[in-house]
Design a protein around this motif. Structure first.
Motif, PDB file in Angstrom:
ATOM      1  N   LEU A 205       0.830  -1.195   0.000  1.00  0.00           N
ATOM      2  CA  LEU A 205       0.000   0.000   0.000  1.00  0.00           C
ATOM      3  C   LEU A 205       0.869   1.251   0.000  1.00  0.00           C
ATOM      4  CD1 LEU A 205      -2.861  -0.948   2.477  1.00  0.00           C
ATOM      5  CD2 LEU A 205      -2.737  -1.294  -0.005  1.00  0.00           C
ATOM      6  N   LYS A 206       0.468   2.239  -0.814  1.00  0.00           N
ATOM      7  CA  LYS A 206       1.183   3.509  -0.920  1.00  0.00           C
ATOM      8  C   LYS A 206       0.363   4.674  -0.375  1.00  0.00           C
ATOM      9  CE  LYS A 206       4.852   1.872  -2.724  1.00  0.00           C
ATOM     10  NZ  LYS A 206       6.073   1.892  -1.960  1.00  0.00           N
ATOM     11  N   ASP A 207      -0.947   4.543  -0.348  1.00  0.00           N
ATOM     12  CA  ASP A 207      -1.821   5.598   0.154  1.00  0.00           C
ATOM     13  C   ASP A 207      -2.981   4.924   0.876  1.00  0.00           C
ATOM     14  OD1 ASP A 207      -3.031   8.116   0.580  1.00  0.00           O
ATOM     15  OD2 ASP A 207      -4.201   7.921  -1.262  1.00  0.00           O
ATOM     16  N   TYR A 208      -3.125   5.222   2.154  1.00  0.00           N
ATOM     17  CA  TYR A 208      -4.192   4.613   2.945  1.00  0.00           C
ATOM     18  C   TYR A 208      -4.651   5.598   4.002  1.00  0.00           C
ATOM     19  CZ  TYR A 208      -0.204   3.704   5.986  1.00  0.00           C
ATOM     20  OH  TYR A 208       0.919   3.838   6.749  1.00  0.00           O
ATOM     21  N   ALA A 209      -5.837   5.338   4.562  1.00  0.00           N
ATOM     22  CA  ALA A 209      -6.401   6.214   5.589  1.00  0.00           C
ATOM     23  C   ALA A 209      -6.967   5.367   6.720  1.00  0.00           C
ATOM     24  CB  ALA A 209      -7.503   7.093   4.999  1.00  0.00           C
ATOM     25  N   PHE A 210      -6.690   5.789   7.951  1.00  0.00           N
ATOM     26  CA  PHE A 210      -7.257   5.172   9.154  1.00  0.00           C
ATOM     27  C   PHE A 210      -8.648   5.775   9.310  1.00  0.00           C
ATOM     28  CE2 PHE A 210      -6.026   4.225  13.890  1.00  0.00           C
ATOM     29  CZ  PHE A 210      -7.051   3.310  13.970  1.00  0.00           C
TER      30      PHE A 210
ATOM     31  N   SER B 121     -18.919   9.014   4.023  1.00  0.00           N
ATOM     32  CA  SER B 121     -18.154  10.061   4.697  1.00  0.00           C
ATOM     33  C   SER B 121     -16.693   9.669   4.820  1.00  0.00           C
ATOM     34  CB  SER B 121     -18.742  10.291   6.097  1.00  0.00           C
ATOM     35  OG  SER B 121     -17.897  11.099   6.871  1.00  0.00           O
ATOM     36  N   ARG B 122     -15.822  10.665   4.820  1.00  0.00           N
ATOM     37  CA  ARG B 122     -14.396  10.436   5.044  1.00  0.00           C
ATOM     38  C   ARG B 122     -14.022  10.642   6.512  1.00  0.00           C
ATOM     39  NH1 ARG B 122     -12.146   7.499   1.442  1.00  0.00           N
ATOM     40  NH2 ARG B 122     -10.128   8.207   2.142  1.00  0.00           N
ATOM     41  N   ASP B 123     -14.985  11.027   7.339  1.00  0.00           N
ATOM     42  CA  ASP B 123     -14.715  11.310   8.739  1.00  0.00           C
ATOM     43  C   ASP B 123     -14.366  10.031   9.504  1.00  0.00           C
ATOM     44  OD1 ASP B 123     -15.302  13.961   8.298  1.00  0.00           O
ATOM     45  OD2 ASP B 123     -17.366  13.793   8.986  1.00  0.00           O
TER      46      ASP B 123
ATOM     47  N   HIS C  66      -9.398  -2.063  13.854  1.00  0.00           N
ATOM     48  CA  HIS C  66      -8.916  -0.791  13.324  1.00  0.00           C
ATOM     49  C   HIS C  66      -9.167  -0.818  11.813  1.00  0.00           C
ATOM     50  CE1 HIS C  66      -6.998  -1.499  17.138  1.00  0.00           C
ATOM     51  NE2 HIS C  66      -6.759  -0.209  17.229  1.00  0.00           N
ATOM     52  N   LEU C  67     -10.001   0.077  11.348  1.00  0.00           N
ATOM     53  CA  LEU C  67     -10.529   0.037   9.984  1.00  0.00           C
ATOM     54  C   LEU C  67      -9.818   1.043   9.080  1.00  0.00           C
ATOM     55  CD1 LEU C  67     -12.786  -1.191   8.215  1.00  0.00           C
ATOM     56  CD2 LEU C  67     -14.288   0.618   9.068  1.00  0.00           C
ATOM     57  N   PHE C  68      -9.367   0.574   7.923  1.00  0.00           N
ATOM     58  CA  PHE C  68      -8.641   1.396   6.956  1.00  0.00           C
ATOM     59  C   PHE C  68      -9.274   1.271   5.573  1.00  0.00           C
ATOM     60  CE2 PHE C  68      -5.596   0.360  10.228  1.00  0.00           C
ATOM     61  CZ  PHE C  68      -4.769   1.472  10.330  1.00  0.00           C
ATOM     62  N   THR C  69      -9.018   2.287   4.743  1.00  0.00           N
ATOM     63  CA  THR C  69      -9.232   2.180   3.309  1.00  0.00           C
ATOM     64  C   THR C  69      -7.916   2.534   2.642  1.00  0.00           C
ATOM     65  OG1 THR C  69     -10.087   4.446   3.205  1.00  0.00           O
ATOM     66  CG2 THR C  69     -11.724   2.652   3.314  1.00  0.00           C
ATOM     67  N   ALA C  70      -7.723   2.040   1.439  1.00  0.00           N
ATOM     68  CA  ALA C  70      -6.504   2.317   0.684  1.00  0.00           C
ATOM     69  C   ALA C  70      -6.862   2.572  -0.770  1.00  0.00           C
ATOM     70  CB  ALA C  70      -5.536   1.145   0.786  1.00  0.00           C
ATOM     71  N   ALA C  71      -6.177   3.547  -1.363  1.00  0.00           N
ATOM     72  CA  ALA C  71      -6.489   3.925  -2.735  1.00  0.00           C
ATOM     73  C   ALA C  71      -5.327   3.687  -3.701  1.00  0.00           C
ATOM     74  CB  ALA C  71      -6.907   5.394  -2.791  1.00  0.00           C
ATOM     75  N   GLU C  72      -4.100   3.607  -3.198  1.00  0.00           N
ATOM     76  CA  GLU C  72      -2.947   3.391  -4.072  1.00  0.00           C
ATOM     77  C   GLU C  72      -2.107   2.239  -3.544  1.00  0.00           C
ATOM     78  OE1 GLU C  72      -0.635   6.861  -5.031  1.00  0.00           O
ATOM     79  OE2 GLU C  72      -2.415   8.137  -4.893  1.00  0.00           O
ATOM     80  N   TYR C  73      -1.612   1.444  -4.471  1.00  0.00           N
ATOM     81  CA  TYR C  73      -0.802   0.287  -4.092  1.00  0.00           C
ATOM     82  C   TYR C  73       0.090  -0.107  -5.252  1.00  0.00           C
ATOM     83  CZ  TYR C  73      -4.502  -1.935  -6.775  1.00  0.00           C
ATOM     84  OH  TYR C  73      -5.379  -2.256  -7.771  1.00  0.00           O
ATOM     85  N   GLU C  74       1.079  -0.942  -4.950  1.00  0.00           N
ATOM     86  CA  GLU C  74       1.941  -1.540  -5.970  1.00  0.00           C
ATOM     87  C   GLU C  74       1.652  -3.027  -6.023  1.00  0.00           C
ATOM     88  OE1 GLU C  74       6.034  -0.784  -5.053  1.00  0.00           O
ATOM     89  OE2 GLU C  74       5.870   1.349  -5.518  1.00  0.00           O
ATOM     90  N   GLY C  75       1.679  -3.572  -7.225  1.00  0.00           N
ATOM     91  CA  GLY C  75       1.508  -5.002  -7.414  1.00  0.00           C
ATOM     92  C   GLY C  75       0.101  -5.360  -7.852  1.00  0.00           C
ATOM     93  N   GLU C  76      -0.106  -6.644  -7.988  1.00  0.00           N
ATOM     94  CA  GLU C  76      -1.417  -7.213  -8.326  1.00  0.00           C
ATOM     95  C   GLU C  76      -1.744  -8.272  -7.283  1.00  0.00           C
ATOM     96  OE1 GLU C  76      -3.668  -6.386 -10.639  1.00  0.00           O
ATOM     97  OE2 GLU C  76      -2.355  -4.705 -11.151  1.00  0.00           O
ATOM     98  N   PRO C  77      -3.026  -8.386  -6.905  1.00  0.00           N
ATOM     99  CA  PRO C  77      -3.394  -9.392  -5.898  1.00  0.00           C
ATOM    100  C   PRO C  77      -2.995 -10.798  -6.332  1.00  0.00           C
ATOM    101  CG  PRO C  77      -5.226  -7.920  -6.348  1.00  0.00           C
ATOM    102  CD  PRO C  77      -4.174  -7.624  -7.366  1.00  0.00           C
ATOM    103  N   GLY C  78      -2.438 -11.541  -5.375  1.00  0.00           N
ATOM    104  CA  GLY C  78      -2.051 -12.924  -5.644  1.00  0.00           C
ATOM    105  C   GLY C  78      -3.003 -13.891  -4.950  1.00  0.00           C
ATOM    106  N   GLU C  79      -2.549 -15.109  -4.783  1.00  0.00           N
ATOM    107  CA  GLU C  79      -3.328 -16.128  -4.072  1.00  0.00           C
ATOM    108  C   GLU C  79      -3.351 -15.805  -2.588  1.00  0.00           C
ATOM    109  OE1 GLU C  79      -4.893 -19.062  -5.264  1.00  0.00           O
ATOM    110  OE2 GLU C  79      -4.628 -18.043  -7.184  1.00  0.00           O
ATOM    111  N   CYS C  80      -4.456 -16.124  -1.938  1.00  0.00           N
ATOM    112  CA  CYS C  80      -4.591 -15.894  -0.506  1.00  0.00           C
ATOM    113  C   CYS C  80      -4.828 -17.227   0.192  1.00  0.00           C
ATOM    114  CB  CYS C  80      -5.747 -14.931  -0.224  1.00  0.00           C
ATOM    115  SG  CYS C  80      -5.991 -14.599   1.536  1.00  0.00           S
ATOM    116  N   SER C  81      -4.111 -17.453   1.274  1.00  0.00           N
ATOM    117  CA  SER C  81      -4.226 -18.720   2.007  1.00  0.00           C
ATOM    118  C   SER C  81      -5.529 -18.819   2.806  1.00  0.00           C
ATOM    119  CB  SER C  81      -3.037 -18.894   2.949  1.00  0.00           C
ATOM    120  OG  SER C  81      -3.056 -17.874   3.938  1.00  0.00           O
TER     121      SER C  81
END
Length: 151
Positions: free
Chosen positions: A61-66, A129-131, A83-98
Motif C-alpha cells: 500500500l502507498k496511500d491509505y487512511a485510518f 463520509s471520510r470522517d 482498526h478500519l482502513f481504506t486504501a487507494a494506491e498500491y503496488e503489485g497485483e493481488p495474488g493467491e490468498c491462504s
C-alpha cells in the motif's frame, strides 16, 4: 480481548474482497470481508494492516487512511477492537490468498454478499463520509442485536 485490522482496498469503484473459505474453525467462514488480521506484539495499527495486506494479497500500500475503530461484542467470542482502513494506491497485483478467494467487487454490490450485519453498517459509513468514526456492534451468535456510532 483481540486487536485486529481490516482494510478495504479501492480500485475503479470496487473493493478488493476476501471470501473466507480456506481456514478451519474460522468465525468468519464463508463470509466476505476486506483484508486484515490480528496484531503481532509491538505493532501499531498501521504496521499490522500493512503486514496483513501484504501477506494476504501481495500488495504494497502507498496511500491509505485510518477510518475508524469498530468494537465487536459477542456472547460467543472475545471482544474485538478492529482498526478500519481504506486504501487507494498500491503496488503489485493481488495474488493467491491462504484464507480464501480475493475478488474485486463493485462497491454498490458489496452489500449483496454474505457479510456480517455489522459490516454493512460501517461499509455504508465508509461510502458516505471520510470522517473518522467509532462503532460498537453487539452480537448474539451471528445475530446483530445492537449497534451505535460514537461521533
Amino acid at each position: 480481548m483481540r486487536l485486529t485490522t481490516l482494510c478495504y482496498i479501492e480500485r475503479d469503484g470496487a473493493y478488493l474482497m476476501l471470501h473466507r473459505t480456506k481456514k478451519e474453525n474460522d468465525q468468519s467462514h464463508d463470509k466476505w470481508l476486506g483484508v486484515g488480521g490480528k496484531f503481532e506484539d509491538g505493532e501499531s495499527p498501521e504496521e499490522c494492516m500493512l503486514r496483513e495486506v501484504f501477506e494476504e494479497t501481495g500488495l504494497i500500500l502507498k496511500d491509505y487512511a485510518f477510518r475508524g475503530i469498530v468494537t465487536f461484542v459477542s456472547d460467543r467470542w472475545e471482544t474485538e477492537y478492529m482498526h478500519l482502513f481504506t486504501a487507494a494506491e498500491y503496488e503489485g497485483e493481488p495474488g493467491e490468498c491462504s484464507e480464501g478467494v480475493l475478488e474485486w467487487v463493485p462497491k454498490e454490490k458489496v452489500t449483496e454478499l454474505k457479510l456480517w450485519e455489522g459490516d454493512r453498517i460501517f461499509l455504508e459509513r465508509l461510502n458516505e463520509s471520510r470522517d473518522f468514526f467509532s462503532l460498537k456492534v453487539v452480537y448474539e451468535g451471528e445475530t446483530l442485536k445492537d449497534w451505535k456510532f460514537f461521533d
